[in-house]
Scaffold this active site. Structure first.
Site, PDB file in Angstrom:
ATOM      1  N   LYS A 106      32.765  30.822  50.467  1.00 24.66           N
ATOM      2  CA  LYS A 106      33.084  32.245  50.530  1.00 24.66           C
ATOM      3  C   LYS A 106      33.334  32.606  51.980  1.00 24.66           C
ATOM      4  O   LYS A 106      32.801  31.966  52.882  1.00 24.66           O
ATOM      5  CB  LYS A 106      31.895  33.071  50.000  1.00 24.66           C
ATOM      6  CG  LYS A 106      32.262  34.469  49.613  1.00 24.66           C
ATOM      7  CD  LYS A 106      32.976  34.421  48.275  1.00 24.66           C
ATOM      8  CE  LYS A 106      33.066  35.763  47.608  1.00 24.66           C
ATOM      9  NZ  LYS A 106      33.251  35.567  46.163  1.00 24.66           N
TER      10      LYS A 106
HETATM   11  N1  GLU Z   1      36.648  36.052  44.485  1.00 27.78           N
HETATM   12  C1  GLU Z   1      36.636  35.591  43.125  1.00 27.78           C
HETATM   13  C2  GLU Z   1      35.240  35.197  42.714  1.00 27.78           C
HETATM   14  O1  GLU Z   1      34.273  35.635  43.284  1.00 27.78           O
HETATM   15  C3  GLU Z   1      37.670  34.513  42.888  1.00 27.78           C
HETATM   16  C4  GLU Z   1      37.496  33.263  43.687  1.00 27.78           C
HETATM   17  C5  GLU Z   1      38.655  32.290  43.560  1.00 27.78           C
HETATM   18  O2  GLU Z   1      39.562  32.530  42.779  1.00 27.78           O
HETATM   19  O3  GLU Z   1      38.608  31.281  44.268  1.00 27.78           O
HETATM   20  O4  GLU Z   1      35.053  34.489  41.764  1.00 27.78           O
END
Ligand code: GLU
Length: 418
Positions: A106
């Site tokens: 993240k």
């Molecule tokens: N931000 C989204 C999540 O928390 C998508 C992450 C992604 O598609 O890599 O799952």
């Protein structure tokens, strides 16, 4: 919220709570409770008035044992290392629980995108991409949209990374615009996935979705889209909100007018929408309803307010909206919680489809994507449900047993180098 919650401790506690169900080496468990790599960058960006501002950005790469790091990037004033690390860890469990070949990461930049112009956001994004470019790539770490980032931001990242590499690298991010290698169905995937998992759970627990009263905290890419799908499946959306507050009608909201107002003014104005009254986000959480969808930020249900929940089922569209203290209270009250790592996995699942299409230079049809998404989510729900019944644990604990178990097994098979 008055109470400050340590998101990382919360995430680590969740792993501790299920460790007794796993036959895993203690050392491996300790390893997967901390991230593999934490990157902090401080970088300048030019503002429209000619001044230079220094921003802090993060990319936390939690685990890549099962495949490349994967997870979103958020732009928010409250982005920090603690929460980013927890979110990275949750991505690892999310990709594992739905069994797609990714790890978890993240990132984010501490900034207020609502007060920045498009040009400022573009310059911030491009410089941030350059700063983290040695650590990302289609087979290394693949960012995606998250809170207050969108396909536009992904396009800038793709462009900047491609310029650095001297060729078009579409697979470096997912959630791109369709014209740039984005996938059909990606934009709506998280909200739609929430509704697929909820429909399956409603069937299992005997809650008719038809006519169910649904309250939704959040109206962005997850809440707003979930509202549309709930409505189209015959449920009654009785409340919806954004960060400024919400609207309510116990008989069901005029959803189309509400969303038009939100699009036009970036807020819900009850007088303009009609047939609804204003409520606060705290009131929304305590509404008398069947299904409560948490699709805003983390740590909204805590030990302080969980007892007020009246919904039969909670759907975690956001990441980490329920603290471990709140979880225990909800379990005691018999509230069914559809955990984030499963309920909101639709986004990363279609991200995976996007990445596969980019690497193979293929285009899948909307129907193919919808069917595959539904199959993966329904199969994952069934696997989690089975563990929950066999071991008599909550769906969250069951999802963790499955996910952490898969990651730990992968570690065991790979062994420790050297
Ligand atoms: N931000 C989204 C999540 O928390 C998508 C992450 C992604 O598609 O890599 O799952």
């Amino acid at each position: 919220m008055a109470e400050t919650v340590d998101s990382l401790k919360n995430a680590q506690r969740q792993v501790d709570m299920i460790s007794k169900y796993l036959d895993v080496d203690e050392g491996i468990l300790e390893k997967i409770k901390v991230p593999r790599r934490e990157i902090t960058v401080n970088f300048p960006a030019k503002m429209d008035d000619g001044t230079v501002k220094i921003f802090t950005g993060y990319r936390v790469q939690h685990n890549d044992t099962r495949g490349p790091f994967k997870g979103g990037l958020r732009y928010h004033p409250e982005v920090d290392m603690n929460e980013t690390t927890a979110l990275a860890m949750w991505m690892t469990w999310k990709t594992a629980v739905v069994n797609i070949p990714f790890g978890g990461a993240k990132g984010g930049v501490k900034c207020n995108p609502k007060e920045m112009s498009e040009g400022e956001l573009e310059r911030l994004t491009r410089r941030f991409t350059w700063e983290i470019s040695p650590f990302i790539g289609p087979d290394v770490d693949i960012p995606a949209p998250d809170v207050y980032t969108n396909p536009r931001v992904m396009a800038w990242i793709m462009d900047t990374y491609s310029i650095i590499k001297g060729r078009a690298v579409t697979g470096v991010v997912t959630g791109k615009p369709l014209e740039l290698g984005g996938s059909l169905g990606r934009f709506e995937a998280t909200g739609k996935g929430c509704v697929i998992v909820t429909a399956k759970a409603c069937q299992e627990y005997g809650i008719p979705l038809e006519g169910a009263r649904v309250a939704i905290q959040g109206s962005g890419n997850v809440g707003g889209i979930a509202a549309y799908y709930f409505d189209s499946m015959g449920a009654k959306v009785v409340a919806i909100s954004d960060s400024k507050g919400g609207i309510y009608n116990e008989k069901g909201l005029p959803l189309k007018r509400a969303m038009e107002c939100k699009t036009k003014h970036d807020r819900f104005i009850p007088e303009e929408i009609g047939d609804c009254v204003a409520i606060t986000n705290q009131e929304l959480l305590a509404l008398d309803c069947d299904i409560l969808v948490l699709a805003a930020l983390g740590n909204v249900l805590t030990g302080e307010n969980a007892a007020d929940v009246k919904a039969k089922m909670i759907v975690e569209g956001a990441n980490g909206p329920t603290t471990t203290e709140a979880d225990l209270i909800l379990e005691e009250k018999g509230v069914i919680v559809l955990p984030d790592i499963l309920a909101n996995a639709g986004g990363v699942i279609v991200s995976y489809f996007e990445w596969v299409q980019n690497l193979q230079e293929l285009l899948w049809s909307e129907e193919e994507i919808a069917t595959r998404l539904q199959n993966i989510l329904e199969r994952s729900f069934e696997e989690v449900l089975k563990i929950s019944k066999d071991k008599k644990v909550s769906l969250r604990m069951a999802a963790y047993i499955l996910a952490v178990g898969r990651v730990a097994k992968a570690h065991e098979l790979r062994g420790i180098y050297p």
